[in-house]
Scaffold this active site. Sequence first.
Site, PDB file in Angstrom:
ATOM      1  N   SER A 221       0.843  -1.190   0.000  1.00 33.95           N
ATOM      2  CA  SER A 221       0.000   0.000   0.000  1.00 33.95           C
ATOM      3  C   SER A 221       0.880   1.242   0.000  1.00 33.95           C
ATOM      4  O   SER A 221       1.844   1.330   0.760  1.00 33.95           O
ATOM      5  CB  SER A 221      -0.953  -0.010   1.205  1.00 33.95           C
ATOM      6  OG  SER A 221      -0.235  -0.116   2.415  1.00 33.95           O
ATOM      7  N   GLY A 223      -0.483   4.584   0.040  1.00 36.38           N
ATOM      8  CA  GLY A 223      -1.260   5.765   0.389  1.00 36.38           C
ATOM      9  C   GLY A 223      -1.886   6.414  -0.833  1.00 36.38           C
ATOM     10  O   GLY A 223      -2.543   5.761  -1.655  1.00 36.38           O
ATOM     11  N   GLY A 226      -1.570   4.911  -4.430  1.00 32.23           N
ATOM     12  CA  GLY A 226      -2.202   3.660  -4.838  1.00 32.23           C
ATOM     13  C   GLY A 226      -1.576   2.452  -4.177  1.00 32.23           C
ATOM     14  O   GLY A 226      -1.207   2.484  -3.004  1.00 32.23           O
ATOM     15  N   ASP A 253      -6.990  -1.157   6.552  1.00 33.11           N
ATOM     16  CA  ASP A 253      -7.764  -2.257   7.132  1.00 33.11           C
ATOM     17  C   ASP A 253      -8.935  -2.631   6.225  1.00 33.11           C
ATOM     18  O   ASP A 253      -9.294  -3.809   6.108  1.00 33.11           O
ATOM     19  CB  ASP A 253      -8.288  -1.857   8.509  1.00 33.11           C
ATOM     20  CG  ASP A 253      -7.165  -1.495   9.471  1.00 33.11           C
ATOM     21  OD1 ASP A 253      -6.038  -1.989   9.288  1.00 33.11           O
ATOM     22  OD2 ASP A 253      -7.414  -0.703  10.398  1.00 33.11           O
TER      23      ASP A 253
END
Length: 309
Positions: A221, A223, A226, A253
């Site tokens: 991940s 942020g 993408g 999550d």
Amino acid sequence: MIVTVTMNPALDKTAAVRTLLPGALNRLEDVRIDAGGKGVNVSRMIRVLGCRSVCTGFVGGDTGRELCRRLSEAGLENDFLPAGGVTRTNLKVVDGAGRLTEFNEPGVLVDAAALDALLQKVLALAGQDGIVVLGGSLPQGAPAATYRTFARALRAAGCTVLLDADGDAFKLAMEAPPHIVKPNRFELLQYCGLPESTPDAALPGLCRSLLAAGAEFVILSLGGSGALFFTRGQEARAAALPVKVLSAVGAGDSMVGAVACARAQGLDFEQTVRLAMACAIGAVPTPGTNPPPAALVKTLQRQIELRPV
């Protein structure tokens, strides 16, 4: 069955402040309290997507009882074990620029007997072919190798293990290893012993090294940039979509919850990537640690663009 394990859950107090001023009075706005912790947030997303899960882990004191009460009221199945100490209350403050500052309490205290009791409970809840999500910080008293111990036992029982952790807990768990891992950029570089200045061009190779170490599916991940997705046969890059940033808390999550559901439903690689990205992006314009509504997820899925890594 999908089982989400949160060994150190919390009541998450999320608030906004126009400008965060260290050493000065800060007046909080839009304060809300949610039952939280990685696994709890994951279960919320799983429920939105129409799958079933049960939350487990440790709770302590009045805060722990309040957390379980909130989960039950929200329709989330839960079966936590009692532990010493008191369940945490964590403060998450988002300033006017969208920057998140967190203040986390230590939480409950456990010993070897408590950890073994939890492992036996997770094995019983998951059953054969279950999916188990391990995530978040370890409680006081839990050794750094706790996730490795759980992952090995769960793999031996035929379960699929999805891990979202960092530091030594992640590094040692990779010796098991989990089937699915979701580090962010910082966590990946930390695992590989590389500095923050490492160029982004190196990230795909580092993700492939996790596959070489035994993981079957790696999600990096990034942020607002993408995410990258890797299996041993397929790879994809998915960009984020422009949405109003209300709270990025819980976006990762929500992505994990989507991947757990995708695995349970037997979705293919592309379907999994689109669902994971839609859930992560959809969580950003929602308040607190709440997951996005199902209608928004469906809309965003159609907008996700996959590109080569």
